[in-house]
Write a protein that holds these residues in place. Structure first.
Motif, mmCIF file in Angstrom:
data_model
loop_
_atom_site.group_PDB
_atom_site.id
_atom_site.type_symbol
_atom_site.label_atom_id
_atom_site.label_comp_id
_atom_site.label_asym_id
_atom_site.label_seq_id
_atom_site.Cartn_x
_atom_site.Cartn_y
_atom_site.Cartn_z
ATOM 1 N N GLY A 1 -36.038 68.773 36.523
ATOM 2 C CA GLY A 1 -34.834 69.037 35.742
ATOM 3 C C GLY A 1 -35.165 69.504 34.338
ATOM 4 N N VAL A 2 -36.221 68.929 33.750
ATOM 5 C CA VAL A 2 -36.663 69.366 32.421
ATOM 6 C C VAL A 2 -37.144 70.822 32.484
ATOM 7 N N MET B 1 -26.322 81.163 34.788
ATOM 8 C CA MET B 1 -27.100 80.291 33.906
ATOM 9 C C MET B 1 -26.366 78.978 33.665
ATOM 10 N N SER B 2 -25.050 79.040 33.579
ATOM 11 C CA SER B 2 -24.254 77.836 33.376
ATOM 12 C C SER B 2 -24.398 76.883 34.549
ATOM 13 N N LYS B 3 -24.388 77.443 35.754
ATOM 14 C CA LYS B 3 -24.529 76.599 36.952
ATOM 15 C C LYS B 3 -25.913 75.975 37.040
ATOM 16 N N VAL B 4 -26.947 76.771 36.720
ATOM 17 C CA VAL B 4 -28.311 76.226 36.755
ATOM 18 C C VAL B 4 -28.486 75.170 35.674
ATOM 19 N N LEU B 5 -27.875 75.381 34.511
ATOM 20 C CA LEU B 5 -27.914 74.368 33.455
ATOM 21 C C LEU B 5 -27.275 73.072 33.940
ATOM 22 N N SER B 6 -26.152 73.164 34.633
ATOM 23 C CA SER B 6 -25.496 71.975 35.169
ATOM 24 C C SER B 6 -26.415 71.234 36.138
ATOM 25 N N LEU B 7 -27.140 71.997 36.950
ATOM 26 C CA LEU B 7 -28.074 71.371 37.886
ATOM 27 C C LEU B 7 -29.206 70.680 37.135
ATOM 28 N N GLY B 8 -29.705 71.298 36.065
ATOM 29 C CA GLY B 8 -30.755 70.662 35.259
ATOM 30 C C GLY B 8 -30.293 69.348 34.673
ATOM 31 N N MET C 1 -34.758 66.807 46.338
ATOM 32 C CA MET C 1 -35.265 68.155 46.117
ATOM 33 C C MET C 1 -34.724 69.113 47.162
ATOM 34 N N ARG C 2 -34.470 68.632 48.353
ATOM 35 C CA ARG C 2 -33.867 69.486 49.371
ATOM 36 C C ARG C 2 -32.489 69.952 48.913
ATOM 37 N N ARG C 3 -31.744 69.040 48.286
ATOM 38 C CA ARG C 3 -30.433 69.400 47.748
ATOM 39 C C ARG C 3 -30.571 70.347 46.552
ATOM 40 N N VAL C 4 -31.595 70.124 45.748
ATOM 41 C CA VAL C 4 -31.806 70.994 44.592
ATOM 42 C C VAL C 4 -32.036 72.430 45.048
ATOM 43 N N VAL C 5 -32.878 72.598 46.081
ATOM 44 C CA VAL C 5 -33.127 73.937 46.618
ATOM 45 C C VAL C 5 -31.823 74.564 47.097
ATOM 46 N N LYS C 6 -31.062 73.785 47.832
ATOM 47 C CA LYS C 6 -29.797 74.286 48.381
ATOM 48 C C LYS C 6 -28.845 74.710 47.268
ATOM 49 N N MET C 7 -28.708 73.876 46.249
ATOM 50 C CA MET C 7 -27.783 74.187 45.171
ATOM 51 C C MET C 7 -28.249 75.399 44.359
ATOM 52 N N LEU C 8 -29.570 75.511 44.158
ATOM 53 C CA LEU C 8 -30.079 76.677 43.446
ATOM 54 C C LEU C 8 -29.772 77.956 44.214
ATOM 55 N N LYS C 9 -29.956 77.921 45.511
ATOM 56 C CA LYS C 9 -29.738 79.129 46.306
ATOM 57 C C LYS C 9 -28.268 79.508 46.374
ATOM 58 N N GLU C 10 -27.396 78.540 46.172
ATOM 59 C CA GLU C 10 -25.969 78.834 46.240
ATOM 60 C C GLU C 10 -25.378 79.167 44.868
ATOM 61 N N GLY D 1 -20.422 72.764 29.045
ATOM 62 C CA GLY D 1 -21.123 71.581 28.578
ATOM 63 C C GLY D 1 -21.053 70.404 29.524
ATOM 64 N N LYS D 2 -20.452 70.581 30.708
ATOM 65 C CA LYS D 2 -20.337 69.455 31.622
ATOM 66 C C LYS D 2 -20.767 69.899 33.007
ATOM 67 N N LEU D 3 -20.972 68.940 33.897
ATOM 68 C CA LEU D 3 -21.388 69.266 35.246
ATOM 69 C C LEU D 3 -20.263 69.943 36.000
ATOM 70 N N SER D 4 -20.618 70.962 36.764
ATOM 71 C CA SER D 4 -19.636 71.546 37.657
ATOM 72 C C SER D 4 -19.214 70.516 38.688
ATOM 73 N N PRO D 5 -17.930 70.496 39.074
ATOM 74 C CA PRO D 5 -17.504 69.572 40.135
ATOM 75 C C PRO D 5 -18.301 69.774 41.407
ATOM 76 N N TYR D 6 -18.738 71.000 41.654
ATOM 77 C CA TYR D 6 -19.548 71.273 42.838
ATOM 78 C C TYR D 6 -20.838 70.466 42.815
ATOM 79 N N PHE D 7 -21.511 70.459 41.650
ATOM 80 C CA PHE D 7 -22.764 69.733 41.552
ATOM 81 C C PHE D 7 -22.525 68.232 41.604
ATOM 82 N N GLN D 8 -21.421 67.754 41.055
ATOM 83 C CA GLN D 8 -21.130 66.327 41.121
ATOM 84 C C GLN D 8 -20.976 65.896 42.565
#
Length: 998
Positions: free
Chosen positions: A885-886, A936-943, A957-966, A978-985
């Motif tokens: 995440g860092v 970039m906003s979505k990837v920031l939310s994932l970070g 990490m399997r979920r991280v890969v999936k979310m990055l690809k989507e 400045g907040k997490l996307s509901p999708y990532f939550q």
């Protein structure tokens, strides 16, 4: 100068206090006195001055009707220093005080807060305060809310906390408290919320006295080192809506008194404990308001209670990873609000209720790794919102219901290893949101429908081990997100569609053991991400395309058992293959020199016209004596020439390498160990280790760039030997060397750096890796070369590195935790493909279901260490996820993990505070193209999600890969500023079970 200004201000305060005729009132003077004790790097309190009559218009200050300070909100101002309690508690009307999300340090004054007589709310969360919690806090007569979470408090929870008179909320989450939970807390009858999670308390039971908190609505005791049984007295908490006892060592049954007493409970979590026994049956009759029940990852036995399944408000039933037996009760069809049912990894049997899903809006259904049989219920998608259908490793039979072909909401369908038969519903092939379709090892028949062209989000199509026939439709070439097509062991016929060469994301193509014919399509050079190509045992003809040599990450090439003819393209030598198999074809000509050795003998067997010096590879030549005499002079000339070359070579070797013997003593060939088929000599590596080739150095050794005679580049890490530590401890460098060899020697993945070979000698140790020409991510991202990394390149790097870590966590048996994930350990090839490197502190996690494993020392790098790892030394895959995440935050912000700009913060805290104060535009790297802002906003939310302070909320990490690809999918909701996307939550709460493949 600052010290001088403070002295002047202190003098003015003293002067004003002696001259009440001047303007600023007494409360303002007290606030200025508090300001003197704080460091305010952003000048957030610059409007606190002597010119105003009252402080009521100052930043963070709210006054009452009499112009006295009543509320003081100093949160998120980047303040540091000690808590100025003595000055603030002199404000007679101060009712609410918040200093949350700052960098306050030192300890709390032992008795200063006892003077805050009017205080009703005190929030000091998310700081760096250390030392014990002052017992005097309990003397505040009107205090209703106390939040000290996410600090470094240690020691005991004061026993005096049982004396609070009006306290309604107490949060001590994520500290270093290491005493016991005092039974006196049971005396605070006014408590509604008690949060003590994620502390390192002494092992002990849950105090039964907590059952006296009759007004309690939330009890959060996750990760508190609790042991023993759950006290039945908790059943007295009639108003409880949320009970979380996860990540402890609790044993015994769930007490009937507990579940029969908690009539208003909305959520109960008993996740990742050691609970055993059966689920009580009759007790659930009283839980009429129960909406979510989670008792996963325990040792519960017996059957699932019928009355539990029949609760009409039940929305989520999660009982996976237990030892439950028997049927799924028919009463589950009465749960009208059911949206989630996860029962995988049990021993459940029988058929699923035929009406399941017909009366509810089921979204996620997973009963994998059980013993269910019978047909798949036709109404599972009755609510039209089913997204996940996972039935793998059961004994389901019959046809796949036609209704699933009309379920447009489906995203993941996993039906592998059952006894399903018949034709797959045509609509199922082409569902628009489907990204995983797994039908492996069934008895399904029919053909792949042309409708598959509509499955534009499909990334994995896994249909091997069935009876599918017919040709592969051209529409497969429309699946531009397809990464895996595995269809081996079927009866597919026809040609490989030419449209498939457009699948630029393809990672695996496995079509072996079918009846395919024709040529390998022209244009396969576009498969730049292809890692595995297996077309063995078909009827393919024509020649081997030279374009295969253009596939930069191809590791596995098997074209055996076909009718391929012509010469083997010499360009195939450019590939770095772990496996090459061209046997049993009709190839002719010469074998490329790199492969013309014993290591590749089996790769070419069964090609009668293929010539090589390898014995038994080709038919014997015609032994015509006259023809032999005709060429005898050629052989004589060759022998004479070879003798001259040998003599010259020996002389040259003697004079040129007289000192090599000394070097050779440290690197005997017997001490070399290879992990791949090498195209170079180990001694060639040794002789090129000159100071001119050093590209990096450190305390433990040096790294060399070595150009070999075959044109290949390798990187050589040379570690110096060191004496063992005292008391029999293993030398750290030796341990790191052995760990890296043991780990990388077994790993085969396109996103893990390849270890060619190693040498372990008495004086030093060598590790020979593939050379990565673009160095590390840190080298580029934090240097003048940063401009080379535009957003698409950074996004690709994030996905590559995530796939490498996902392989370690989920596909290695047993799993591997890297423990030092950072940007300098992510290396980049010539096309900026990323590979994870440096496994010197990696740890193999023993036991599939074990929790965090304690380490003897901290491994990793500051700025990347997960909070829980730093003080508990507990390591699991969640530590790697935090570190990754860092890395994501580095990619988005362009900033390093530690920098003087952050003050005492690290990158994670800087991002959080900057988002809150200034918004997202101040966080994202300004050098990046603004057209990618949404991505970039979505990837920031994932970070931010990966760097959550609570390990349990970080995705796998399997979920991280999936979310990055989507991230690039248009259907994703926009991230909030400045907040997490509901999708990532949503995704963060969805953890795959053991054996899942996204």
């Amino acid at each position: 100068m600052v010290h001088f200004n403070q002295q002047v201000l202190l003098f003015l305060l003293l002067f004003l206090s002696l001259n009440p005729t001047l303007c600023l009132n007494q409360d303002g003077l007290f606030l200025l006195q508090a300001k003197l004790q704080l460091f305010d790097p952003t000048n957030a309190l610059s409007d606190w001055n002597l010119r105003d009559a009252t402080p009521c218009n100052w930043t963070a200050v709210t006054c009452d009707a009499t112009a006295r300070v009543a509320h003081l909100n100093l949160s998120n101002l980047r303040l540091s220093g000690p808590v100025p309690a003595a000055a603030l508690c002199r404000l007679p009307s101060l009712a609410n005080l918040s200093l949350a999300y700052n960098y306050l340090n030192a300890t709390l004054p032992a008795a200063a807060f006892s003077a805050c007589a009017a205080l009703r709310s005190l929030d000091l969360s998310q700081n760096l305060i250390s030392g014990p919690i002052p017992p005097a806090l309990a003397l505040l007569p009107d205090l209703q809310a106390l939040d000290l979470s996410s600090n470094n408090f240690s020691g005991d929870i004061p026993a005096t906390f049982g004396q609070f008179r009006q306290l309604q909320s107490l949060s001590l989450v994520s500290n270093l408290l290491n005493g016991i939970i005092p039974s006196s807390l049971g005396n605070v009858s006014t408590l509604k919320t008690l949060q003590l999670a994620y502390n390192v308390f002494k092992a002990g039971p849950i105090p039964p006295s907590l059952g006296n908190l009759s007004n309690l609505e939330e009890l959060w005791l996750a990760g508190c080192n609790l042991m023993g049984p759950i006290p039945p007295s908790l059943g007295n908490l009639a108003k409880l809506t949320n009970l979380d006892l996860s990540m402890n060592n609790l044993v015994g049954n769930i007490p009937e008194q507990l579940v029969s007493g908690l009539r208003s409970i909305v959520q109960i979590e008993l996740y990742q404990n050691a609970l055993s026994g059966t689920l009580p049956r009759a007790a659930f009759a009283n839980l009429t308001n129960l909406e979510r029940f989670d008792a996963s990852t325990n040792q519960l036995t017996g059957t699932i209670p019928d009355k539990l399944c029949g609760l009409r408000k039940l929305g989520s039933l999660i009982l996976y990873a237990n030892k439950l037996e028997g049927n799924l009760p028919e009463s589950i069809v009465n749960s009208e609000n059911l949206y989630e049912l996860k029962l995988f990894n049990n021993s459940l049997t029988g058929s699923l209720p035929s009406g399941l899903g017909g009366n509810s809006k089921l979204q996620s259904f997973d009963v994998s790794f059980n013993r269910f049989s019978g047909e798949v219920p036709a109404g599972l998608c009755g609510g039209r919102v089913l997204e996940e259908l996972i039935l793998i490793y059961n004994s389901f039979s019959g046809r796949i219901p036609d209704s699933l072909g009309e379920c447009k909401s489906l995203r993941r369908v996993r039906l592998r290893n059952n006894n399903l038969s018949g034709v797959v519903p045509e609509g199922l092939w082409g569902l628009p949101h489907l990204y995983l379709l797994e039908l492996v090892e069934n008895s399904l028949s029919g053909s792949i429908a042309n409708a598959i062209s509509g499955a534009r989000n499909l990334s994995s199509l896994l249909i091997s081990g069935n009876n599918f026939s017919g040709s592969i439709p051209e529409g497969v070439g429309e699946l531009f997100n397809l990464e895996e097509l595995v269809a081996n062991h079927n009866s597919l016929t026809g040609r490989i569609p030419t449209s498939m060469v457009r699948l630029s994301q393809l990672d695996r193509l496995v079509l072996r053991d079918n009846h395919l014919f024709g040529e390998i399509p022209f244009g396969v050079g576009g498969w730049k991400k292809l890692n595995e190509l297996d077309l063995a045992n078909n009827r393919l003809d024509g020649s081997i395309p030279k374009e295969l040599s253009d596939l930069p990450v191809l590791n596995y090439l098997d074209l055996s058992g076909n009718r391929l003819s012509g010469a083997i393209p010499i360009e195939l030598q450019d590939l770095k293959l772990n496996l090459l198999n061209l046997s049993n074809n009709q190839l002719s000509g010469e074998i490329p020199p790199l492969y013309a050795n014993e290591n590749y003998r089996k790769s070419f067997l069964g090609n009668p016209s293929l010539c090589s010096s390898l014995s038994a590879l080709c038919p014997s030549l015609d032994g015509n004596e006259s023809k032999s005499r005709k060429y005898v002079w050629i052989f004589r000339f060759i022998f004479v020439l070879a003798g001259i070359v040998l003599i010259v070579g020996v002389a040259w070797f003697y004079f040129k390498f007289r000192n090599f013997k000394k070097m050779k003593k440290g690197f005997h060939i017997s001490k070399w160990k290879s992990f791949h088929k090498l195209g170079f000599s180990e001694f060639e590596v040794v002789k090129l280790l000159s100071e001119d080739n050093v590209i990096g150095s450190g305390a433990s050794g040096k790294v060399y760039k070595v150009a070999l005679s075959n044109g290949e580049m390798v990187a050589v890490k040379k570690l110096f030997g060191a004496p063992n530590m005292e008391n029999g401890s293993v030398d750290s460098e030796k341990d790191g060397f052995e760990v890296e060899v043991e780990t990388l020697g077994k790993i085969r993945h396109k996103n893990i750096v390849r270890l060619w070979c190693c040498c372990n000698s008495k004086d030093s140790k060598l590790l020979v890796y593939e050379y990565m020409p673009n160095g590390s991510l840190a080298d580029l991202l934090h240097s003048s070369k940063k401009g080379l990394l535009d957003w698409p390149t950074r996004y690709k790097i994030a996905i590559d590195a995530a796939e490498g870590l996902s392989y370690l966590h989920h596909d290695c048996v047993p799993p591997i935790v890297h423990r030092d994930v950072k940007s300098s350990n992510i290396l980049l090839d010539d096309e900026f493909g990323a590979k994870v490197a440096d496994f010197g502190v990696a740890k193999i996690v023993k036991g599939a279901n074990q929790g965090a494993e304690s380490m003897s020392v901290i491994a990793g790098s500051y700025g990347y260490l997960a909070p829980e790892y730093a003080y508990t030394l507990r390591v699991n895959e969640k530590s790697d996820i935090y570190s990754f995440g860092v890395v994501i935050l580095e990619l988005v912000t362009g900033k390093p993990p530690l920098d003087p700009e952050y003050g005492e913060k690290d990158l994670v805290k800087w991002v959080y505070s900057t988002l809150d104060q200034k918004g997202q535009d101040e966080v994202i790297d300004p050098s990046l193209d603004i057209q990618y802002r949404e991505e970039m906003s979505k990837v920031l939310s994932l970070g931010l999600l990966c760097t959550s302070s609570l390990p349990i909320t970080r995705p796998s990490m399997r979920r991280v890969v999936k979310m990055l690809k989507e991230v690039t999918a248009p259907a994703l909701p926009k991230s909030l500023s400045g907040k997490l996307s509901p999708y990532f939550q949503e995704e963060a709460t969805d953890n795959d079970h053991q054996g899942s493949i996204v």
